[in-house]
Design a protein around this motif. Structure first.
Motif, short mmCIF file in Angstrom:
data_model
loop_
_atom_site.label_atom_id
_atom_site.label_comp_id
_atom_site.label_asym_id
_atom_site.label_seq_id
_atom_site.Cartn_x
_atom_site.Cartn_y
_atom_site.Cartn_z
N GLY A 334 0.77 -1.19 -0.05
CA GLY A 334 0.03 0.12 0.09
C GLY A 334 1.02 1.23 0.03
N ALA A 335 1.97 1.20 0.76
CA ALA A 335 2.61 2.46 0.95
C ALA A 335 3.32 2.57 -0.30
CB ALA A 335 3.66 2.39 2.27
N GLY A 336 3.96 1.61 -1.04
CA GLY A 336 4.67 1.70 -2.12
C GLY A 336 4.09 1.75 -3.39
N ASN A 337 2.61 1.18 -3.29
CA ASN A 337 1.75 1.02 -4.67
C ASN A 337 2.51 0.18 -5.47
OD1 ASN A 337 -0.36 1.71 -6.05
ND2 ASN A 337 0.50 3.10 -7.40
N ILE A 338 2.89 -0.97 -4.96
CA ILE A 338 3.47 -2.20 -5.45
C ILE A 338 2.57 -2.87 -5.99
CG2 ILE A 338 5.15 -3.84 -5.51
CD1 ILE A 338 6.09 -2.57 -2.98
N ALA A 339 2.55 -3.33 -7.58
CA ALA A 339 1.69 -4.29 -8.20
C ALA A 339 1.96 -5.57 -7.60
CB ALA A 339 1.90 -4.06 -9.73
N PRO A 340 0.81 -6.42 -7.57
CA PRO A 340 0.81 -7.53 -7.07
C PRO A 340 1.88 -8.44 -7.58
CG PRO A 340 -1.47 -7.00 -7.29
CD PRO A 340 -0.69 -6.17 -8.02
N ARG A 341 2.01 -8.55 -8.97
CA ARG A 341 3.23 -9.32 -9.75
C ARG A 341 4.61 -8.91 -9.06
NH1 ARG A 341 4.22 -12.67 -13.64
NH2 ARG A 341 6.29 -12.56 -14.73
N GLU A 342 4.96 -7.34 -8.85
CA GLU A 342 6.22 -7.21 -8.27
C GLU A 342 6.21 -7.71 -6.90
OE1 GLU A 342 9.84 -5.05 -8.70
OE2 GLU A 342 8.44 -5.91 -10.27
N MET A 343 5.41 -7.71 -6.05
CA MET A 343 5.33 -8.13 -4.72
C MET A 343 5.96 -9.81 -5.03
SD MET A 343 4.45 -6.07 -2.57
CE MET A 343 3.94 -6.88 -1.17
N ALA A 344 5.31 -10.52 -5.78
CA ALA A 344 5.54 -11.78 -5.82
C ALA A 344 6.79 -12.13 -6.49
CB ALA A 344 4.49 -12.51 -6.77
N ARG A 345 7.63 -11.26 -7.19
CA ARG A 345 8.92 -11.63 -7.55
C ARG A 345 10.01 -10.79 -6.86
NH1 ARG A 345 10.60 -8.58 -12.53
NH2 ARG A 345 11.57 -10.53 -13.15
N THR A 346 9.67 -10.05 -5.81
CA THR A 346 10.43 -9.29 -4.94
C THR A 346 10.60 -9.84 -3.48
OG1 THR A 346 10.18 -7.26 -6.33
CG2 THR A 346 11.34 -7.14 -3.94
N PHE A 347 9.54 -10.35 -2.90
CA PHE A 347 9.44 -10.65 -1.62
C PHE A 347 8.95 -12.28 -1.43
CE2 PHE A 347 8.23 -5.98 -1.49
CZ PHE A 347 9.56 -5.59 -0.90
N ASN A 348 8.99 -12.70 -0.36
CA ASN A 348 8.54 -14.00 -0.11
C ASN A 348 7.22 -14.17 0.19
OD1 ASN A 348 7.85 -13.95 2.88
ND2 ASN A 348 9.99 -13.55 3.08
#
Length: 402
Positions: A334-348
């Motif tokens: 939410g704070a970074g406005n990160i797309a779901p796909r970017e979440m899944a390829r950056t974090f666990n």
């Protein structure tokens, strides 16, 4: 390289420092005036001796050799072993630890990043070595770092048998330091896990993470700093302000975590990487070959790591509704406005280790892992990969993490 567990353990752990030489190569000066304190190095060695000793295990051959540590595989119980080695670091999570002046958990991260990589091939971590480099040695900080490394080794069941402490004035600013780890494990030749047995219909189990672990912190720090200055830092001047606010003044990290009222932001972000060695080895050894593959979810997240252990004709179909996205990830998104796909390829995204197991043994293995203290999610299954499919197919990510 000077080792911890050897006849010369009263000397510094440094390869860069000769403890018998008091003169500097610089005429009219000495090593201390150049920024390297041999006495401080000796003091650190004395402080960490008990920590290293506490990690000893079968196979350690202490007291043999002044420059290399030795390990006896036969004494460790192996008959036809294959060695598996891994090396890693903690990354920019160290910047948070340094800003918070809290150094007792990053050593656990260091061990975890190495030993979790070994267990995915069925290997038992046997021993660990560390490299600890800084501009100026602080004995208290060094002792805290090594105590964390020793704790990680105890959790993994491996021995801390050596290391290097390098004091390098001018290389690192202020109280900054860097860490690297190296671990060696062993597995019997006929028990190596390669992923070649993964088959269509296998079940994908996920083990809960302990927060961010040690990946994605460059993005984490950017999200935090952008929030502090009230917008994205686009210019060099704004970037410098960002680094000053977050990394020097510690205003953000000392404040309460927006997603955990009982902790500061820094404390929450520094939660150490979970070590999955003992639980995964227990599952592997009890399953009689039903654990077909494991994947340590590190940099690259779920999207990049799971396919590394799959045959080219198969994909892992993962339903993200089978577990709840932990609060720290929801806040970052939410704070970074990160797309779901970017979440899944950056974090666990809450899953630190994945096991791919035979369908008829999935419930049994899940129960065993839970008895070992893991929180386990049945995340999905293995399917045939068709043209255009990725190795990891996320179902419902846009809805659940949108």
């Amino acid at each position: 390289m000077q080792q911890i567990l050897d006849p010369y353990a009263d000397r510094p752990r440094w390869a860069h420092v000769d403890p018998h030489r008091k003169d500097s190569p610089i005429s009219g000066a000495n090593y201390k005036s150049a920024g390297v304190d041999i006495d401080a190095g000796n003091a650190l060695v004395e402080a960490i001796k008990p920590q290293a000793k506490s990690t000893s295990r079968s196979g350690v051959m202490a007291g043999l050799g002044g420059f290399g540590a030795m390990f006896d595989l036969k004494a460790a119980g192996y008959k036809d072993p294959v060695l598996v080695a891994g090396t890693d670091g903690v990354g920019t999570k160290l910047k948070v630890a340094i800003s918070m002046e809290r150094h007792d958990t990053v050593g656990i991260d260091l061990v975890a990043m190495c030993v979790n990589d070994l267990v995915v091939q069925g290997a038992e971590p046997l021993f660990f070595l560390d490299y600890y480099a800084m501009g100026k040695l602080n004995i208290d900080n060094g002792s805290a770092v090594v105590s964390g490394i020793a704790e990680g080794c105890r959790q993994a069941g491996c021995a801390l048998i050596g290391g290097e402490t390098a004091e390098m004035p001018g290389m690192y600013a202020g109280g900054e330091y860097d860490l690297a780890g190296f671990s060696v494990g062993a597995v019997e030749r006929d028990e190596i896990i390669t992923g070649e047995n993964v088959a269509e219909g296998d079940v994908v189990l996920g083990l809960a993470s302990n927060g961010l672990h040690s990946n994605g912190f460059s993005l984490v720090r950017k999200v935090v700093s952008d929030a502090i200055i009230g917008g994205k830092a686009e210019t060099k001047i704004e970037a410098a302000v960002r680094d000053h606010i977050v990394d020097k003044a510690r205003l953000a990290y000392d404040g309460p975590a927006p997603f955990d009222k009982g902790k500061t932001l820094g404390e929450a972000l520094l939660a150490p990487t979970r070590i999955y060695v003992k639980s995964c080895l227990a599952a592997i050894r009890a399953s009689n070959g039903a654990v077909h593959a494991l994947s340590h979810i590190t940099g690259g997240g779920l999207l990049e790591n799971i396919p590394r252990v799959l045959p080219d004709n198969l994909s892992a179909e993962i339903d993200v509704s089978t577990w709840e996205l932990p609060a720290v990830f929801s806040w970052l998104q939410g704070a970074g406005n990160i797309a779901p796909r970017e979440m899944a390829r950056t974090f666990n995204c809450g899953i630190g280790m994945v096991l791919i197991v035979a369908a008829d043994k999935a419930d049994e293995i899940k129960s065993l892992l839970e008895k070992e203290g893991e929180t386990v999610f049945t995340m999905g299954s293995i399917i045939k990969r068709t043209n255009g499919d990725e190795g990891t197919i996320l179902i419902g990510a846009e809805k659940a993490w949108g």
